[in-house]
Design an enzyme around this catalytic site. Sequence first.
Site, PDB file in Angstrom:
ATOM      1  N   HIS A   1       0.831  -1.209   0.000  1.00  0.00           N
ATOM      2  CA  HIS A   1       0.000   0.000   0.000  1.00  0.00           C
ATOM      3  C   HIS A   1       0.862   1.254   0.000  1.00  0.00           C
ATOM      4  CE1 HIS A   1      -3.400  -2.592   0.497  1.00  0.00           C
ATOM      5  NE2 HIS A   1      -2.920  -3.095   1.602  1.00  0.00           N
TER       6      HIS A   1
ATOM      7  N   PHE B   1     -11.961  -6.100  12.214  1.00  0.00           N
ATOM      8  CA  PHE B   1     -12.563  -4.777  12.409  1.00  0.00           C
ATOM      9  C   PHE B   1     -13.946  -4.739  11.746  1.00  0.00           C
ATOM     10  CE2 PHE B   1      -8.355  -4.504  13.527  1.00  0.00           C
ATOM     11  CZ  PHE B   1      -7.494  -4.634  12.448  1.00  0.00           C
TER      12      PHE B   1
ATOM     13  N   ASP C   1     -16.417  -3.519   9.976  1.00  0.00           N
ATOM     14  CA  ASP C   1     -16.791  -2.421   9.057  1.00  0.00           C
ATOM     15  C   ASP C   1     -17.952  -2.877   8.191  1.00  0.00           C
ATOM     16  OD1 ASP C   1     -14.979  -2.790   6.010  1.00  0.00           O
ATOM     17  OD2 ASP C   1     -15.471  -4.326   7.469  1.00  0.00           O
TER      18      ASP C   1
ATOM     19  N   TYR D   1      -6.963  -7.816   7.286  1.00  0.00           N
ATOM     20  CA  TYR D   1      -6.301  -7.041   6.218  1.00  0.00           C
ATOM     21  C   TYR D   1      -6.366  -7.796   4.895  1.00  0.00           C
ATOM     22  CZ  TYR D   1      -3.951  -3.758   9.456  1.00  0.00           C
ATOM     23  OH  TYR D   1      -3.651  -2.782  10.388  1.00  0.00           O
TER      24      TYR D   1
HETATM   25  N1  LIG Z   1     -12.191  -4.450   8.264  1.00  0.00           N
HETATM   26  C1  LIG Z   1     -11.466  -3.472   7.718  1.00  0.00           C
HETATM   27  N2  LIG Z   1     -12.075  -2.308   7.407  1.00  0.00           N
HETATM   28  C2  LIG Z   1     -11.306  -1.351   6.843  1.00  0.00           C
HETATM   29  C3  LIG Z   1      -9.944  -1.497   6.588  1.00  0.00           C
HETATM   30  C4  LIG Z   1      -9.524  -0.272   6.020  1.00  0.00           C
HETATM   31  C5  LIG Z   1      -8.182   0.130   5.570  1.00  0.00           C
HETATM   32  N3  LIG Z   1      -7.125  -0.688   6.039  1.00  0.00           N
HETATM   33  C6  LIG Z   1      -6.083  -0.828   5.096  1.00  0.00           C
HETATM   34  C7  LIG Z   1      -4.974   0.038   5.418  1.00  0.00           C
HETATM   35  C8  LIG Z   1      -3.871  -0.659   5.664  1.00  0.00           C
HETATM   36  C9  LIG Z   1      -4.142  -2.069   5.615  1.00  0.00           C
HETATM   37  O1  LIG Z   1      -3.226  -2.680   4.766  1.00  0.00           O
HETATM   38  C10 LIG Z   1      -5.532  -2.215   5.075  1.00  0.00           C
HETATM   39  O2  LIG Z   1      -5.525  -2.670   3.780  1.00  0.00           O
HETATM   40  C11 LIG Z   1     -10.629   0.543   5.934  1.00  0.00           C
HETATM   41  N4  LIG Z   1     -11.669  -0.127   6.431  1.00  0.00           N
HETATM   42  C12 LIG Z   1     -13.068   0.235   6.463  1.00  0.00           C
HETATM   43  O3  LIG Z   1     -13.612  -0.177   5.201  1.00  0.00           O
HETATM   44  C13 LIG Z   1     -14.628   0.747   4.798  1.00  0.00           C
HETATM   45  C14 LIG Z   1     -14.137   1.452   3.552  1.00  0.00           C
HETATM   46  O4  LIG Z   1     -14.177   0.529   2.496  1.00  0.00           O
HETATM   47  P1  LIG Z   1     -14.248   1.126   0.973  1.00  0.00           P
HETATM   48  O5  LIG Z   1     -15.583   1.885   0.921  1.00  0.00           O
HETATM   49  O6  LIG Z   1     -14.195  -0.116   0.120  1.00  0.00           O
HETATM   50  O7  LIG Z   1     -13.047   2.021   0.828  1.00  0.00           O
HETATM   51  C15 LIG Z   1     -14.781   1.723   5.953  1.00  0.00           C
HETATM   52  O8  LIG Z   1     -15.706   1.201   6.887  1.00  0.00           O
HETATM   53  C16 LIG Z   1     -13.384   1.702   6.556  1.00  0.00           C
HETATM   54  O9  LIG Z   1     -13.396   2.110   7.916  1.00  0.00           O
HETATM   55  C17 LIG Z   1      -9.329  -2.736   6.920  1.00  0.00           C
HETATM   56  O10 LIG Z   1      -8.131  -2.988   6.725  1.00  0.00           O
HETATM   57  N5  LIG Z   1     -10.132  -3.680   7.486  1.00  0.00           N
END
Ligand SMILES: Nc1nc2c(c(CN[C@H]3C=C[C@H](O)[C@@H]3O)cn2[C@@H]2O[C@H](COP(=O)(O)O)[C@@H](O)[C@H]2O)c(=O)[nH]1
Length: 341
Positions: free
Chosen positions: A53, A237, A239, A315
Amino acid sequence: MEAPLPPRESAEFVAVRSQDVFVEKGGVDRVAEMLLEKVPGREFGLGGWKSLHELNPQATDEDAVNWVFVVDTLNFSFWSEQEDRKCAVKYRSKTYSGYWALCAAVNRALDEGIPLTRASFYATVTLDQLQHILHSDTDVPMPLIEERHQILNETGKILLEKFGGSFLNCVRKSDKSAQKLLSLVVESFPSYRDVAVYQGKRISFYKRAQILVADTWCVLEGKGDGCFNDISSITMFADYRLPQVLAHLGAIRYSDELLKKLLKGEMFLSGDKQEVEIRGCSVWCVELIRDRLLELSEEKGVKICVEINSVLLDYYLWDYARDHREDMKGIPFHRIRCIYY
Ligand SMILES: Nc1nc2c(c(CN[C@H]3C=C[C@H](O)[C@@H]3O)cn2[C@@H]2O[C@H](COP(=O)(O)O)[C@@H](O)[C@H]2O)c(=O)[nH]1
């Protein structure tokens, strides 16, 4: 008032009582088998957070830790009403949407010399300034800009008052314990208090607080102040993307009644019974996938060189969802506007 159940216990409490969302054992096993082949890959380790990333900080210094804190303070609600009309941010000749649009906007501001990761700046940043900082390169603005403004001011003031303006000081008060840092964050910063009541029980998901702990672990590369001895106690997490990908993979299933609501794009409110069941069952599902994955690696004698925990599973699955957006088009995600995820 009694403290809410911690996230892992909350997830189990919901999953065993859930009436509209179900964890599917067959699906859990299939996902664990799929992941077993991926585990030796680099995308599964802690290092993937940086190597995969480009918008994430590559340093392990105080600025990098404060970058993580500001981003995770704003890490909520990026989905757009129409898939083809969404907020997007151009940065270094690439266009980002969703969560990555936030990261791109933060980096764009820093490149412009705006000290967005400095608490003394965002404690008093005005709404006008923030609208410029987070401006979209399409005609669709980032959702909940007023809420983001209020949260930044509140959080910046608290960070100045309690932690000398740097999140690294908060990390250093946690004695290298993920759970202590999690508690410190939810006690100190109101916007991180992601809790609910389910069948009379106070429960917690702490989605942004948990991802903040996880991202801090990664940005510090699991070393020094970020060497959390209990990182494996952090859950997935909760989400709105992970439930979608778990449903796509057949690891969770919705009742007909709930599926109809989801397909219609009905809005949910934080704490709705079905919203809590979607989040709780998804968290519990990833716990079961992790357990099954560890079992399989034993049974098949697959040596796992990286620590398998729910953070790394999360992740991987989140990135998988991002990379399989097209395949997942038919699977709805639950629509909610809130500051928690
Ligand atoms: N469960 C979970 N939820 C995560 C993430 C991340 C970002 N993490 C990245 C950063 C470094 C790591 O390498 C991860 O790749 C954002 N979100 C949530 O997703 C939603 C946005 O989605 P979209 O609309 O598609 O962009 C929003 O609720 C946001 O809060 C995660 O990792 N896990």
